[in-house]
Design a protein around this motif. Structure first.
Motif, PDB file in Angstrom:
ATOM      1  N   THR A  83       0.946  -1.406  -0.370  1.00  0.00           N
ATOM      2  CA  THR A  83      -0.080  -0.068   0.018  1.00  0.00           C
ATOM      3  C   THR A  83       0.206   1.330  -0.347  1.00  0.00           C
ATOM      4  O   THR A  83       0.476   2.821  -0.409  1.00  0.00           O
ATOM      5  CB  THR A  83      -0.614   0.765   1.096  1.00  0.00           C
ATOM      6  N   LEU A  84       2.040   1.583   1.049  1.00  0.00           N
ATOM      7  CA  LEU A  84       2.392   2.689   0.780  1.00  0.00           C
ATOM      8  C   LEU A  84       3.527   2.562  -0.621  1.00  0.00           C
ATOM      9  O   LEU A  84       4.139   3.493  -0.712  1.00  0.00           O
ATOM     10  CB  LEU A  84       3.916   2.400   1.803  1.00  0.00           C
ATOM     11  N   ASP A  85       4.013   1.698  -0.718  1.00  0.00           N
ATOM     12  CA  ASP A  85       4.824   1.519  -2.462  1.00  0.00           C
ATOM     13  C   ASP A  85       3.258   2.303  -3.578  1.00  0.00           C
ATOM     14  O   ASP A  85       3.817   3.421  -4.195  1.00  0.00           O
ATOM     15  CB  ASP A  85       4.891   0.339  -2.835  1.00  0.00           C
ATOM     16  N   LYS A  86       2.331   2.113  -3.433  1.00  0.00           N
ATOM     17  CA  LYS A  86       1.623   2.181  -4.173  1.00  0.00           C
ATOM     18  C   LYS A  86       1.020   4.040  -4.060  1.00  0.00           C
ATOM     19  O   LYS A  86       1.121   4.703  -5.129  1.00  0.00           O
ATOM     20  CB  LYS A  86      -0.005   1.782  -4.488  1.00  0.00           C
ATOM     21  N   VAL A  87       1.032   4.225  -3.046  1.00  0.00           N
ATOM     22  CA  VAL A  87       0.996   5.529  -2.324  1.00  0.00           C
ATOM     23  C   VAL A  87       2.066   6.251  -2.639  1.00  0.00           C
ATOM     24  O   VAL A  87       2.010   7.661  -3.602  1.00  0.00           O
ATOM     25  CB  VAL A  87       0.861   5.515  -1.061  1.00  0.00           C
ATOM     26  N   LEU A  88       3.462   5.660  -2.187  1.00  0.00           N
ATOM     27  CA  LEU A  88       4.800   6.903  -2.878  1.00  0.00           C
ATOM     28  C   LEU A  88       4.368   7.091  -4.737  1.00  0.00           C
ATOM     29  O   LEU A  88       5.133   8.138  -4.888  1.00  0.00           O
ATOM     30  CB  LEU A  88       5.870   5.804  -2.433  1.00  0.00           C
ATOM     31  N   LEU A  92       4.774  10.385  -6.008  1.00  0.00           N
ATOM     32  CA  LEU A  92       5.297  10.637  -7.467  1.00  0.00           C
ATOM     33  C   LEU A  92       5.420  11.316  -8.783  1.00  0.00           C
ATOM     34  O   LEU A  92       6.018  12.189  -9.193  1.00  0.00           O
ATOM     35  CB  LEU A  92       6.641  10.201  -7.375  1.00  0.00           C
ATOM     36  N   LYS A  93       4.753  10.400  -8.676  1.00  0.00           N
ATOM     37  CA  LYS A  93       3.806  10.639 -10.396  1.00  0.00           C
ATOM     38  C   LYS A  93       3.063  11.956 -10.561  1.00  0.00           C
ATOM     39  O   LYS A  93       3.430  12.860 -11.763  1.00  0.00           O
ATOM     40  CB  LYS A  93       2.845   9.801 -11.189  1.00  0.00           C
ATOM     41  N   ARG A  94       2.282  12.244  -9.059  1.00  0.00           N
ATOM     42  CA  ARG A  94       1.594  13.577  -9.464  1.00  0.00           C
ATOM     43  C   ARG A  94       2.496  14.592  -9.046  1.00  0.00           C
ATOM     44  O   ARG A  94       2.902  16.121  -9.815  1.00  0.00           O
ATOM     45  CB  ARG A  94       0.520  13.678  -8.164  1.00  0.00           C
ATOM     46  N   LEU A  95       3.760  15.015  -8.048  1.00  0.00           N
ATOM     47  CA  LEU A  95       4.542  15.814  -7.483  1.00  0.00           C
ATOM     48  C   LEU A  95       5.031  16.211  -9.868  1.00  0.00           C
ATOM     49  O   LEU A  95       5.294  17.358  -9.639  1.00  0.00           O
ATOM     50  CB  LEU A  95       5.960  15.742  -7.367  1.00  0.00           C
TER      51      LEU A  95
END
Length: 98
Positions: A83-88, A92-95
């Motif tokens: 889950t944390l990997d998906k959030v990260l 990052l893509k959004r940033l």
């Protein structure tokens, strides 16, 4: 479940390396996460994790009580890390697009 700065996640991450007693976990967590957990916070997390069946005490001749990650704890840690990997990755893509 947990959050990336949640003491429970940090304890599980520490025990993923092998059995440890509380003080060894505190030192390990400070080393790998740069987070200093106080004894009350650490032992509160240990108690909750033990009650959940995610960690278990290990027999020891020492006065310090070591703990081990159970199969359920390992599965829960793996799920949380996914889950944390998906959030990260999403963040990052959004940033990069912003």
């Amino acid at each position: 479940m947990t959050r990336n700065n949640d003491p429970a996640l940090l304890v599980l991450a520490s025990l993923a390396e092998g059995d440890k007693h509380g003080y060894a976990m505190m030192e390990d967590i400070e080393r790998f996460a740069s987070i200093k957990l106080g004894p009350g916070t650490l032992y509160g997390a240990i108690t909750r994790l033990e009650q959940s069946g995610w960690i278990a005490p290990v027999p020891s001749d020492d006065r310090r009580q070591p703990y081990t990650l159970t199969a359920l704890g390992r599965k829960s840690l793996e799920s949380e890390l996914a889950t944390l990997d998906k959030v990260l990755k999403t963040t990052l893509k959004r940033l990069l697009r912003a």
